[in-house]
Scaffold this active site. Structure first.
Site, PDB file in Angstrom:
ATOM      1  N   TYR A 135      12.120  13.479  13.982  1.00 49.50           N
ATOM      2  CA  TYR A 135      12.227  13.534  12.521  1.00 49.50           C
ATOM      3  C   TYR A 135      13.488  14.275  12.098  1.00 49.50           C
ATOM      4  O   TYR A 135      13.865  15.268  12.722  1.00 49.50           O
ATOM      5  CB  TYR A 135      11.069  14.313  11.910  1.00 49.50           C
ATOM      6  CG  TYR A 135       9.718  13.672  11.987  1.00 49.50           C
ATOM      7  CD1 TYR A 135       9.494  12.388  11.521  1.00 49.50           C
ATOM      8  CD2 TYR A 135       8.642  14.394  12.482  1.00 49.50           C
ATOM      9  CE1 TYR A 135       8.225  11.832  11.564  1.00 49.50           C
ATOM     10  CE2 TYR A 135       7.363  13.839  12.525  1.00 49.50           C
ATOM     11  CZ  TYR A 135       7.161  12.564  12.067  1.00 49.50           C
ATOM     12  OH  TYR A 135       5.924  12.022  12.100  1.00 49.50           O
TER      13      TYR A 135
ATOM     14  N   GLY B 127     -12.175  -0.103  18.364  1.00 46.33           N
ATOM     15  CA  GLY B 127     -12.644  -0.382  17.012  1.00 46.33           C
ATOM     16  C   GLY B 127     -12.797   0.877  16.180  1.00 46.33           C
ATOM     17  O   GLY B 127     -11.914   1.736  16.183  1.00 46.33           O
ATOM     18  N   ALA B 128     -13.905   0.997  15.488  1.00 49.58           N
ATOM     19  CA  ALA B 128     -14.099   2.134  14.584  1.00 49.58           C
ATOM     20  C   ALA B 128     -15.578   2.358  14.322  1.00 49.58           C
ATOM     21  O   ALA B 128     -16.396   1.441  14.481  1.00 49.58           O
ATOM     22  CB  ALA B 128     -13.375   1.870  13.268  1.00 49.58           C
TER      23      ALA B 128
ATOM     24  N   ASP C 176      -2.589   3.036   9.506  1.00 46.95           N
ATOM     25  CA  ASP C 176      -2.361   2.813   8.070  1.00 46.95           C
ATOM     26  C   ASP C 176      -2.901   1.442   7.660  1.00 46.95           C
ATOM     27  O   ASP C 176      -3.475   1.280   6.587  1.00 46.95           O
ATOM     28  CB  ASP C 176      -0.870   2.899   7.746  1.00 46.95           C
ATOM     29  CG  ASP C 176      -0.266   4.205   8.214  1.00 46.95           C
ATOM     30  OD1 ASP C 176      -0.988   5.221   8.220  1.00 46.95           O
ATOM     31  OD2 ASP C 176       0.915   4.204   8.593  1.00 46.95           O
TER      32      ASP C 176
HETATM   33  O1  KDG Z   1       1.661   5.956  10.363  1.00 44.64           O
HETATM   34  C1  KDG Z   1       2.913   5.512  10.767  1.00 44.64           C
HETATM   35  C2  KDG Z   1       3.793   6.668  10.511  1.00 44.64           C
HETATM   36  O2  KDG Z   1       3.784   7.523  11.603  1.00 44.64           O
HETATM   37  C3  KDG Z   1       5.181   6.371  10.171  1.00 44.64           C
HETATM   38  O3  KDG Z   1       5.332   5.317   9.281  1.00 44.64           O
HETATM   39  C4  KDG Z   1       5.920   7.589   9.727  1.00 44.64           C
HETATM   40  O4  KDG Z   1       4.601   8.558   8.014  1.00 44.64           O
HETATM   41  C5  KDG Z   1       5.173   8.674   9.056  1.00 44.64           C
HETATM   42  C6  KDG Z   1       5.202   9.977   9.705  1.00 44.64           C
HETATM   43  O5  KDG Z   1       5.312  10.957   8.980  1.00 44.64           O
HETATM   44  O6  KDG Z   1       5.101  10.063  10.929  1.00 44.64           O
END
Ligand code: KDG
Length: 311
Positions: free
Chosen positions: A102, A229-230, A256
């Site tokens: 990041y 699954g869930a 997501d």
């Molecule tokens: O859920 C997918 C995410 O990991 C990616 O789109 C980036 O939101 C994100 C993150 O903060 O890791």
């Protein structure tokens, strides 16, 4: 009012085809859990809105253009002339190993505030989607997340909290402390099995945390199990859904997609089995293709992976 409101940090994800240290092409993609959910819900024809802060530069323009192209409402986005877009490098180290770096500290998205969100919350929504990622970004973003949960719950909006723990952003203890103030305002909580004790007693098992959450007023707890699954817990009991079998190509964004599918099912008035079915169906579309959200289905494509339709 829109069907779904979400806010958080939209990121520029720079994907590599190989190891970062050896160089090569970086391709920019829209990313961010909340943006992914907004796209998933909008593709199915619901009115989805994304709020939050976006840098007032070309990268911010890129993010908004992607969201706009997917039909996501951006009326309540605030542009920040002073802070940069958050970046995420998604390194395809090997076919089976991806790594994330990041560069998002001090970004526009991390500076989202209560004031930024007031107009979007005042406009109203049937569903508010929140993630633990936003709460991790800054003190102001955490307070904005808590405030939005309280305000929406008071207005009768269904509040969904997806824990989405990011180990590179904060510790499990910091996450647990912050999410404790938010989860009590949620109706729906989404977590993977290893994230569940971040919204309950540290180290407690699944059934204990679920009981704590139902006691606190959460009505549905969704536990994501990946290829298995869930499970969905309500006061009536537990229901399990198998994953839709697909060739897994890229699991990023699958959680997501799962959440977007569940919330779409809610908006369509499906019963719990139908909501879960749609959740695992959207997860399968994203696991089976490259990108966080690019392979999400349109409504006419749902049946390709056997989702049920209302009526
Ligand atoms: O859920 C997918 C995410 O990991 C990616 O789109 C980036 O939101 C994100 C993150 O903060 O890791």
């Amino acid at each position: 009012a829109v069907d779904l409101l979400t806010f958080g940090e939209a990121l520029v994800s720079l994907r590599t085809a190989g190891p970062i240290v050896t160089g090569g092409a970086l391709t920019p993609h829209l990313a961010g859990a909340e943006a992914n959910v907004a796209v998933g819900v909008a593709r199915l024809g619901h009115r989805a809105a994304f709020a939050g802060r976006v840098s007032d530069d070309e990268l911010g323009e890129f993010l908004l253009r992607q969201l706009r192209a997917e039909g996501v409402s951006l009326e309540h986005v605030v542009r920040d002339p002073d802070r940069p877009a958050g970046l995420m490098f998604l390194e395809r180290r090997t076919a089976d190993l991806t790594r994330v770096i990041y560069q998002r500290a001090g970004s526009a998205g991390s500076a989202v505030s209560v004031e930024d969100l007031r107009p979007a919350l005042a406009a109203g929504a049937r569903v508010l989607h929140l993630t633990g990622i936003t709460a991790a970004l800054s003190d102001g973003a955490r307070e904005a997340t808590r405030w939005a949960a309280v305000t929406a719950a008071r207005a009768g909006t269904l509040v969904c909290l997806d824990v989405n723990h990011r180990t590179k952003l904060w510790s499990r203890d910091a996450a647990r402390a912050a999410l404790a103030d938010i989860v009590g305002h949620a109706s729906v909580v989404v977590a993977s099995a290893d994230e569940l004790d971040l919204v309950g007693t540290a180290g407690a098992d699944e059934l204990t945390v679920v009981a704590e959450l139902l006691d606190r007023g959460v009505s549905t707890v969704l536990v994501k199990l990946g290829g298995d699954g869930a499970r969905a817990y309500t006061r009536e009991g537990v229901r399990q859904a198998a994953a839709v079998p697909v060739t897994a190509v890229d699991t990023v964004g699958a959680g997501d997609a799962f959440t977007a599918g569940y919330l779409s099912g809610h908006l369509d008035g499906l019963d719990l089995a139908g909501r879960l079915r749609r959740a695992v169906t959207l997860g399968a579309f994203v696991v089976g293709g490259h990108g966080d959200w690019e392979t999400l289905p349109r409504r006419d494509e749902l049946s390709l992976l056997n989702d049920v339709q209302p009526g």
